[in-house]
Design a protein around this motif. Sequence first.
Motif, PDB file in Angstrom:
ATOM      1  N   LEU A 181       0.846  -1.203   0.000  1.00 44.36           N
ATOM      2  CA  LEU A 181       0.000   0.000   0.000  1.00 44.36           C
ATOM      3  C   LEU A 181       0.877   1.247   0.000  1.00 44.36           C
ATOM      4  N   GLU A 182       2.008   1.176   0.728  1.00 47.22           N
ATOM      5  CA  GLU A 182       2.937   2.308   0.816  1.00 47.22           C
ATOM      6  C   GLU A 182       3.907   2.346  -0.356  1.00 47.22           C
ATOM      7  N   GLY A 183       4.380   1.175  -0.789  1.00 48.44           N
ATOM      8  CA  GLY A 183       5.471   1.139  -1.747  1.00 48.44           C
ATOM      9  C   GLY A 183       5.105   0.791  -3.169  1.00 48.44           C
ATOM     10  N   GLY A 184       3.834   0.562  -3.446  1.00 45.70           N
ATOM     11  CA  GLY A 184       3.426   0.225  -4.806  1.00 45.70           C
ATOM     12  C   GLY A 184       3.382  -1.267  -5.040  1.00 45.70           C
ATOM     13  N   GLY A 189       3.858  -9.861  16.925  1.00 50.89           N
ATOM     14  CA  GLY A 189       3.752 -10.649  15.695  1.00 50.89           C
ATOM     15  C   GLY A 189       4.801 -10.283  14.656  1.00 50.89           C
ATOM     16  N   VAL A 190       4.502 -10.577  13.402  1.00 56.62           N
ATOM     17  CA  VAL A 190       5.434 -10.344  12.292  1.00 56.62           C
ATOM     18  C   VAL A 190       5.535  -8.840  12.017  1.00 56.62           C
ATOM     19  N   VAL A 191       6.763  -8.319  12.058  1.00 55.96           N
ATOM     20  CA  VAL A 191       6.980  -6.883  11.833  1.00 55.96           C
ATOM     21  C   VAL A 191       7.953  -6.596  10.685  1.00 55.96           C
ATOM     22  N   GLY A 192       8.550  -7.634  10.110  1.00 55.56           N
ATOM     23  CA  GLY A 192       9.466  -7.424   8.997  1.00 55.56           C
ATOM     24  C   GLY A 192       9.679  -8.699   8.208  1.00 55.56           C
ATOM     25  N   PRO A 238       4.870  -0.380   9.693  1.00 57.32           N
ATOM     26  CA  PRO A 238       5.006   1.047  10.015  1.00 57.32           C
ATOM     27  C   PRO A 238       5.409   1.333  11.465  1.00 57.32           C
ATOM     28  N   ARG A 239       4.953   0.516  12.416  1.00 59.32           N
ATOM     29  CA  ARG A 239       5.316   0.784  13.808  1.00 59.32           C
ATOM     30  C   ARG A 239       6.772   0.472  14.123  1.00 59.32           C
ATOM     31  N   LEU A 257      15.269  -1.944  11.665  1.00 70.92           N
ATOM     32  CA  LEU A 257      14.881  -3.302  11.292  1.00 70.92           C
ATOM     33  C   LEU A 257      15.119  -3.578   9.813  1.00 70.92           C
ATOM     34  N   GLY A 258      14.782  -2.638   8.935  1.00 69.68           N
ATOM     35  CA  GLY A 258      15.026  -2.828   7.507  1.00 69.68           C
ATOM     36  C   GLY A 258      16.504  -3.027   7.224  1.00 69.68           C
ATOM     37  N   ARG A 259      17.335  -2.224   7.875  1.00 68.23           N
ATOM     38  CA  ARG A 259      18.794  -2.344   7.721  1.00 68.23           C
ATOM     39  C   ARG A 259      19.264  -3.729   8.194  1.00 68.23           C
TER      40      ARG A 259
END
Length: 160
Positions: free
Chosen positions: A48-51, A83-86, A103-104, A110-112
Amino acid sequence: MAEAFCFLLRRDLSEAVPDAQWPAGIEWSAYREELAPAVHQLMQLGHLEGGGRVPPLNEWRQQFASDPEYDPALCFVACDAGGVVGVAQCWTSAYIKNLVVHPRMQGRGLGRALLLHAFSAFQKRREGFVDLRVLEDNLRARRLYESVGMDLVRRELVAD
């Protein structure tokens, strides 16, 4: 409809990869079938955020498991108490297909950590590099990818 572009980015794996520093309270695991509904829901939220789009759960499960480049050991799932966050879904061709952070948890590293963990996994598989594609206008993601040493290979027209 206006044309959309993405960038093909690449990380050279002959260089040292820093250890992933996981945010407090995060545990990661390889993808397991029982995580499918939560992983699917996070991917829908991320798209939804990234296409892009994510098919309905049963279709997604089928596509996911039947993809010739699928290896559950290359799909890294990060969880916290909620729960699942990444998720970093990677293909055997040393390609990061999806990277989604709830988003939270955004802005907390976490992405890094997921990216560095994926790089390390591909290094252990003796890959020379790892690629991914990012939409040209996704500046936040592009900054993250550049910060972990990914370089522009080329700009491409997004196929419908």
